[in-house]
Design an enzyme around this catalytic site. Sequence first.
Site, mmCIF file in Angstrom:
data_model
loop_
_atom_site.group_PDB
_atom_site.id
_atom_site.type_symbol
_atom_site.label_atom_id
_atom_site.label_comp_id
_atom_site.label_asym_id
_atom_site.label_seq_id
_atom_site.Cartn_x
_atom_site.Cartn_y
_atom_site.Cartn_z
ATOM 1 N N ASP A 1 -110.920 42.078 -22.438
ATOM 2 C CA ASP A 1 -110.647 40.811 -21.751
ATOM 3 C C ASP A 1 -111.329 40.792 -20.395
ATOM 4 O O ASP A 1 -111.086 41.663 -19.556
ATOM 5 C CB ASP A 1 -109.135 40.640 -21.579
ATOM 6 N N HIS B 1 -107.906 38.605 -24.543
ATOM 7 C CA HIS B 1 -107.006 38.149 -23.484
ATOM 8 C C HIS B 1 -105.595 37.949 -24.026
ATOM 9 O O HIS B 1 -104.618 38.373 -23.410
ATOM 10 C CB HIS B 1 -107.539 36.850 -22.875
ATOM 11 N N SER C 1 -100.867 36.056 -20.144
ATOM 12 C CA SER C 1 -101.783 35.242 -19.354
ATOM 13 C C SER C 1 -101.075 34.665 -18.125
ATOM 14 O O SER C 1 -100.453 35.409 -17.371
ATOM 15 C CB SER C 1 -102.386 34.144 -20.236
#
Length: 469
Positions: free
Chosen positions: A393, A446, A186
Amino acid sequence: MPPDTAATPLCSCGSSPAFSLRRRCRSPVRRRWSPACRGSMALCPSTWRPGTWAWATRRGAPSYSTTSWSRSGAPARTPCSCGTRAGPGARPSAPSPSRLAPSSLSRDGTTARCRSWSRNPYSLTQVASIIFVDSPVGTGFSYARDPKGYNVGDISASLQVLTFLRKWFDDHPRYLSNPFYLGGDSYAGKMTPLIAQHVSEGIEEMQYPLINLKGYLVGNPLTGDKIDDNSRIPYCHSFGIISDQIYEAALINCRGDYVNPTNKLCANVGQTINDLMSEVDNEGILDPVCPSASPKPRRDALRRKSLAEEHYELSDGPPYGCIKYRYHPSYIWANDNATRAALGIKEGTVKEWIRCKPKGELPYTFDLPSSIGYHFKLTTRGYRALVYSGDHDLTVPFSGTHAWIRSFNFSIAEDWRAWHLDGQAAGFTITYANNLTFATIKGGRHIVSDNRPKECFAAAKRWLTNEPL
């Protein structure tokens, strides 16, 4: 240029092989190790070794970052890695219960009561020693004595991590020969290549200690570039979140730039798309939309602070069954007094552990416009890179990630193909020149290890051991 990766075993930044924690720290850095975990595994897995490090910021205000390292059957010459899954205000993945950790936390479905620890069969500590660091200052259990110490940004936070790594290796020179990797998911995927760039520059300038950097791996990485957001619109169209007509209107009126609309028609269609995207979980479009994983606890609950109390309830948390619920018991575990004592958290420094603090609560400067250039610099210097994406994601779509990789115009070493696990396609991958590998993980969110831990473990293990994905 990095040394030949085939010459020595791997070592990744995120964990370190075993060493004595009880000897005095002889380096300039201040460190306080907590006692080893004893007794019930419900408090702290015995493989975690917590500590506190201190350094002065550029403003002279001392900052303190907690760190934990773990090894779980990893030999002393295995890869050593340093990583985080966090962004500004978010806690890295350890020592809280995590898919990367050697142990996972069992929980009661009705009270979120922490029960016990169980072995995590997909922990990366089986193949690499890992160091987890609270960064930037203010996340997790890290703190600054002077409020000015919290005024950090992308650049200053990355330099603080570099300082930490140098001091850590200076204090533990026996691990300098281990191959070393940096990693992050991320927003940490944006910071990882910047930190790696700092480390590589230190190697070229012969700044000691010389860290044996071999490469880095990032998952669903943000870059800060407009490509992150612009790729979301075609992704939404490909998965049926927006209609053909809406997509065509966006193409005509926005002309490829959906981030900064230049006319009212583009702004209007952008609002329509945002409304439709709010109907799905952006981190995993097939999963139900759940409340935030960072609870707003009741103050009376905070005062109880004991895992022995069987009805420790939280408000405003995700319901049991939501994938983000797995983060919820970590709040109880981390704020338990016995856990804090085992981790060596100094009283009065951090009153409440929160996995992800609300945006804006900590001062932070987003002063790295884009990390894409650092990916290019590192790979062209010969450092290995694995970029992987969960293909469900919407926060950082795999198509956008692959687009900026393709912009490097590297020649293809191994063309697009499926990679397999247990006789089934686990995702798809392509390898470029300069040791750059891109891979998708089928059905991944994600944070891929949240719902595809087995696939994530297999991909990372094969890459770290120089095996084909």
